[in-house]
Design an enzyme around this catalytic site. Structure first.
Site, mmCIF file in Angstrom:
data_model
loop_
_atom_site.group_PDB
_atom_site.id
_atom_site.type_symbol
_atom_site.label_atom_id
_atom_site.label_comp_id
_atom_site.label_asym_id
_atom_site.label_seq_id
_atom_site.Cartn_x
_atom_site.Cartn_y
_atom_site.Cartn_z
ATOM 1 N N LYS A 85 0.626 -1.103 -0.020
ATOM 2 C CA LYS A 85 0.068 0.088 0.000
ATOM 3 C C LYS A 85 0.697 1.205 0.067
ATOM 4 O O LYS A 85 0.556 2.236 -0.749
ATOM 5 C CB LYS A 85 -1.008 -0.068 0.906
ATOM 6 C CG LYS A 85 -2.073 -0.837 1.286
ATOM 7 C CD LYS A 85 -3.113 -1.061 2.472
ATOM 8 C CE LYS A 85 -2.457 -1.060 3.767
ATOM 9 N NZ LYS A 85 -1.632 -2.131 3.983
ATOM 10 N N CYS A 140 -12.130 1.542 16.385
ATOM 11 C CA CYS A 140 -11.010 0.876 16.178
ATOM 12 C C CYS A 140 -9.934 0.562 17.608
ATOM 13 O O CYS A 140 -9.391 -0.485 17.644
ATOM 14 C CB CYS A 140 -10.308 0.883 14.810
ATOM 15 S SG CYS A 140 -9.450 2.491 15.127
ATOM 16 N N MET A 141 -10.090 1.523 18.114
ATOM 17 C CA MET A 141 -9.081 1.539 19.270
ATOM 18 C C MET A 141 -9.474 2.097 20.778
ATOM 19 O O MET A 141 -8.633 2.181 21.502
ATOM 20 C CB MET A 141 -7.721 2.157 18.910
ATOM 21 C CG MET A 141 -7.325 3.262 18.403
ATOM 22 S SD MET A 141 -7.417 4.828 18.810
ATOM 23 C CE MET A 141 -8.853 5.162 19.769
ATOM 24 N N MET A 174 -7.095 -5.335 16.556
ATOM 25 C CA MET A 174 -8.621 -5.215 16.358
ATOM 26 C C MET A 174 -9.381 -6.563 17.212
ATOM 27 O O MET A 174 -10.183 -6.208 17.588
ATOM 28 C CB MET A 174 -9.042 -5.088 14.878
ATOM 29 C CG MET A 174 -8.733 -3.894 14.421
ATOM 30 S SD MET A 174 -9.348 -2.495 15.527
ATOM 31 C CE MET A 174 -8.030 -1.402 15.623
ATOM 32 N N GLY A 216 -4.566 1.166 13.967
ATOM 33 C CA GLY A 216 -4.808 0.980 12.593
ATOM 34 C C GLY A 216 -4.990 2.243 11.683
ATOM 35 O O GLY A 216 -4.810 2.269 10.720
ATOM 36 N N GLN A 217 -4.962 3.362 12.248
ATOM 37 C CA GLN A 217 -5.191 4.684 11.653
ATOM 38 C C GLN A 217 -3.950 5.375 11.992
ATOM 39 O O GLN A 217 -3.353 5.458 12.857
ATOM 40 C CB GLN A 217 -6.311 5.425 12.005
ATOM 41 C CG GLN A 217 -7.632 4.543 11.648
ATOM 42 C CD GLN A 217 -8.934 5.505 11.822
ATOM 43 O OE1 GLN A 217 -9.316 6.067 10.638
ATOM 44 N NE2 GLN A 217 -9.613 5.240 12.814
#
Lengths: 185, 787
Positions: free
Chosen positions: B89, B179-180, B371, B408-409
């Site tokens: 990515k 997500c967190m 996650m 995740g971000q």
């Protein structure tokens, strides 16, 4: 080389790709057993410097079985080029090839793109004078194994080295950094 | 590479027409191909640093630009995060800017449903008037902003100040709630300060790396590479993968431990049980540094946030009380290896092996989770239990010995957790429920006392439930795609003319912009100046390198301009380029309290720094003597942030609770959802990169070979997946890259045409209110055979 063998085994265990995939490929590859050329190279990258896509379908084997330090002649497929990452310090983890290289199936586009990437720089390395060894016209990060591109059946003719037996390439050919001009302070 | 028309190329190559080998092409065709491949490339004009746009790893990239466009990236060899390596990515980043359908102008939805281009002035005036009208007529509870862990620090800070300090509402929450949030509540409950004590260096220093519900090989590939490299260099390093599905990460593990979904709570307690029984507690460490805590444990009182009254509003609050080592030991009596094995399906021998790993004080242990632990109906508890394993053994705050939560971000930490863009938070660990914290914020913002309301706003899922009920008149969504990512999506379908005003700022059309009344075009990544904070507390700054397309503008600018039009210009008093001034104001919240960020000037010249940054020096290990300047002299470990616990960390007693929904006769399979390596989140960026799209063009369902045989399903068959909430047709994959155990299936969530979140359940963690995307019940039906 012992670790290499163990990596190959790890990669074999890890590959886990579906062996049979009948989807069409989006890039020239398996069908043609293509001879290397700058043009073919360009079709396999988003831009110069991006990791190439995989031009053959998943074969159900570890990538490093064929793309090892020397490369391998694979019947019906052609010559699998060696991995340029064999000598990359700290990059053994590249046995996880699919982290960077994806299969290019002909799935069309989700949405068209207007991206125009960096084109290949086909200029040759400069020489100080005729007969001097050329400097490397590119960086070496992630491609420390010079012979991957400069020697063997997969090497493009124009890039082929006349003296691959002289193993330590960087003894005479040095990489150039953009900010390398010397200014005396 | 010059754009190469595929048809021309294929024609030249003879592919599809007899497969003529290139070597047989005649010179003319070869020349055509050569020409199509482009003239010799010109070098880039400039290589500049930026963090990657995607995950929380925060890899450094160097961005190559020419003629005002991004033409290439390369891994930044100077970045301590990735040391020159990227994942697929990251390598394909440049193309995410150049999808042909980039949003370029503000567009207003017309009564007939079509979109009409309007000017920025009209768009900003309209937003200001809608928010003003809502505030005047219905008050601060009628307005909300839904943000993102992909927001830069500027966007998040501007939103926080405008919503909480300007509109006097706490209805600001981010997608990071999905997500967190459980990691936030986990760290807060134990250390009274968010974010990990360790850093990525732990990846090389640990002897045992334990993954709890984290498929790092696909989700944090570069960090996974660091683990693999460590294993290669030191063959004694072991990787342990604890999960509910075999993933590409499991393939490299020395030990794979598979548990029944949700039973990780029992498993962690089973390990604690053995550590107690085997006398492996680090008694003097515990005496000096820890307290024991216990919260509400009654399932009937806690619930799951998805049924009865809780299905509309879920406001459960934990009620902590003091506990003790004796109570801790008595509590763990129930979690014998035999009982834990019955609950979890993990063999007794493996539970003993895990206890021997955590209990071995000669080997360093790093726990990593993501996650699987956070998106869990008892996610906070699971976070607590993993950290408990480190606290009771004293394997914490030492290089290589740490619990480490992955994000995740790209700025889940930097923006959401540090700036505090959550419904209950303020910058630098502060919360709206604490009068002193509100007073500090009001003082630094030069606002009258009592401006910030003391009641937490809607958390993400409740925000959309409130929007659906009509309680919110105005909702502004930036940099996220909730109509793909929210659980139980059918609940949130909008009806035309519902009287609500929805604004969406994004870079591409998505199912969320499809719902919007007003769409704003955002500048992204290096089209604007920014700051992200990654998983290891590293704050990374980048400069604007290229112009955004059309009239696209950065999110923070959009917010500042609306605030100014609402008469709240005093919140953003800076003229001209306000980036540095805004950052330095935000930074003032962090100084002197162990959350100290580096100055903007320093961030500009470095590859990021790990906070707390004191006297210009970063801190690799928080709370650790010799590393963290806030640690009292002579102390090895000092949890100085936990003032409420006497500067000690809390070991929590957390029991096992079953999942909210389990397979039964009608819906016999577990459904787990997640990402794949090639696509990031809802795919709105990565699907616009041909190479990534072609690699994984659509969502699929992975199933176990035995289940497939029983159901008569083969790889490639179209199957229908059905839950109590919806149905979805997908292509089946048997023995794909992931291998779910019998009785379970996996579906990635990136595909906006195949929305697996129409099937998922909106059950939530009791404390963090983070939804559980990993566990619900489905059945699988055959649709048609593969042709």
């Amino acid at each position: 080389m012992k670790w290499l063998a163990s990596l190959a085994i790890a990669a074999l265990a890890a590959c886990g790709e579906a062996p049979a995939d009948s989807r069409k490929l989006a890039v020239p590859g398996r069908e043609g057993a293509l001879k290397s050329s700058a043009a073919v190279r360009a079709t396999r990258r988003l831009f110069d410097g991006a990791p190439p896509v995989i031009p053959h379908p998943p074969l159900g084997a570890a990538c490093t079985q064929c793309h090892n330090a020397l490369g391998m002649d694979v019947p019906e497929l052609g010559f699998a080029p060696p991995s340029p990452h064999e000598d990359t310090p700290g990059m053994s983890a590249l046995s996880r090839c699919n982290q960077c290289h994806v299969h290019a199936f002909d799935e069309g586009e989700f949405v068209a793109s207007t991206f125009v990437g960096l084109a290949q720089d086909l200029r040759r390395g400069e020489r100080l004078y005729d007969g001097a060894p050329p400097v490397m016209p590119h960086g070496t990060a992630m491609r420390e194994n010079c012979t991957a591109c400069h020697d063997g059946p997969a090497a493009r003719e124009e890039l082929r080295c006349s003296h691959p037996e002289r193993v330590r390439c960087e003894q005479c050919h040095v990489a150039q950094r953009e900010d390398s001009s010397f200014v005396r302070l | 590479m010059a754009p190469l028309d595929r048809r021309t190329l294929f024609k030249a190559l003879g592919i599809g027409a007899g497969c003529v080998a290139f070597s047989e092409l005649d010179r003319t065709e070869a020349a055509t191909l050569e020409a199509a491949a482009g003239a010799p490339g010109l070098p880039v004009e400039s290589w500049d640093k930026a963090p990657c746009r995607f995950c929380g790893t925060g890899c450094g990239v160097e961005v190559g630009t020419r003629d005002g466009k991004v033409v290439a990236v390369r891994g930044d060899e100077q970045s301590p995060v990735n040391k020159g390596l990227l994942c697929v990515k990251g390598y394909h980043l440049p193309a995410i800017l150049y999808g042909a359908d980039r949003l370029q102008h503000p567009q207003l939805r017309q009564p007939d449903g079509t979109l009409k281009r309007i000017s920025w002035d009209d768009a900003l005036d309209l937003i200001a008037s809608k928010y003003r009208e809502a505030l005047d007529q219905r008050g601060p509870d009628s307005v909300a902003v839904y943000g993102s862990g992909q927001w830069t620090v500027f966007d998040g800070y501007a939103a926080l100040k405008w919503v909480k300090g300007g509109m006097r509402s706490n209805h600001l929450d981010p997608n990071a709630r999905l997500c967190m949030a459980s990691a936030v509540t986990g760290f807060m409950a134990q250390f009274q300060s968010d974010e990990p004590m360790g850093c990525y260096e732990d990846l090389e220093l640990a002897d045992d790396v334990v993954l709890w519900g984290a498929n790092m090989a696909e989700m944090h590939p570069v960090l996974f590479s660091r683990i693999l490299e460590s294993k290669r260099r030191r063959p004694t390093v072991r990787l342990i993968d604890i999960g509910t599905r075999r993933t590409p990460s499991s393939d490299y593990a020395d030990l794979y431990v598979e548990f029944r979904p949700g039973s990780d709570l029992a498993l962690a307690n089973g390990i604690l049980h053995l550590l107690v029984k085997q006398g492996k507690l680090a008694q003097s460490f515990i005496d000096k540094n820890c307290v024991f805590k216990r919260g509400e444990e009654d399932l009937a009182k806690i619930g799951y946030g998805c049924s009865g009254e809780q299905a509309e509003r879920y406001t459960f609050n934990d009620t902590p009380r003091d506990s003790s080592l004796d109570e801790f030991k008595a509590f763990l009596e129930d979690y014998t290896p035999q009982r834990v094995s019955e609950i979890s399906g993990v063999p007794v021998q493996q539970i003993e092996l895990l206890a021997s790993i955590y209990g071995d004080n000669k080997r360093k242990t790093l726990s990593l989770w993501c996650m699987g632990v956070n998106q869990h109906v008892r996610g906070t508890w699971m976070n607590n239990l993993i950290t408990d394993l480190h606290l009771v053994t004293g394997k914490i705050c030492r290089p290589g010995d740490n619990p480490f939560s992955l994000t995740g971000q790209p700025s889940a930490c930097g923006t959401v957790r540090e700036v505090g863009t959550l419904a209950n938070r303020l910058p630098a660990d502060m919360v709206v429920t604490n009068p002193e914290h509100r007073a500090k914020a009001e003082k630094l913002w030069k606002l009258p006392a009592g401006t910030i309301p003391d009641k937490p706003g809607h958390h993400a899922v409740d925000m959309f439930r409130a929007f659906q009920r009509g309680e919110l008149a105005c909702l502004w969504i930036q940099t996220t795609n909730p109509w793909v990512s929210l659980p139980n999506l059918h609940r949130f379908e909008r009806k035309p003319g519902d009287g609500r005003f929805l604004i969406v700022s994004d870079v591409y059309p998505t199912p969320t912009t499809d719902q919007a009344d007003l769409i704003l075009p955002s500048a992204m990544w290096v089209e604007r100046e920014g700051v992200f904070g990654n998983s290891e507390r590293r704050t990374q700054q980048w400069n604007k390198l290229v112009e955004p397309p059309g009239e696209a503008r950065e999110d923070a600018w959009q917010i500042v301009e609306v605030a100014r039009r609402m008469g709240m210009g005093h919140l953003f008093p800076w003229e001209g380029d306000w980036h540095e001034a805004m950052f330095e104001e935000y930074r003032s919240f962090t100084l002197g309290i162990g959350k100290d960020l580096a100055s903007y000037a320093q961030l500009k010249t470095t590859r990021g720094l790990l906070w707390p940054v004191v006297d210009g020096k970063e801190t690799r290990y928080r709370y650790a003597g010799g590393h963290d300047p806030y640690v009292a002299k002579g102390r090895d470990v000092h949890f100085y942030k936990a003032k409420g616990y006497g500067e000690r960390a809390a070991i929590w007693l957390r029991p096992y609770h079953p999942p909210a929904e389990e397979p039964d006769a009608e819906y016999p399979l577990w459904l787990c959802t997640g990402r794949v390596l090639e696509h990031w989140h809802t795919g709105s960026m990565t699907r616009r990169v041909r190479q990534l799209h072609q690699a994984v063009p659509r969502a699929y369902v992975e199933l176990n070979r035995a289940d497939a045989l029983e159901l008569g399903v083969k790889s490639g068959d179209l199957v229908r997946l059905r839950s109590r909430r919806g149905a979805l047709e997908l292509e089946a994959r048997v023995d794909g890259r992931g291998k779910p155990p019998r009785g379970s299936v996996f579906v990635p969530f990136f595909d906006e045409s195949r929305l697996v979140n129409e099937l998922t359940l909106d059950a939530m963690d009791s404390i963090s209110k983070e939804p559980d995307y990993k566990k619900c019940a489905v059945r699988l039906e055959r649709v048609e055979q593969r042709s």
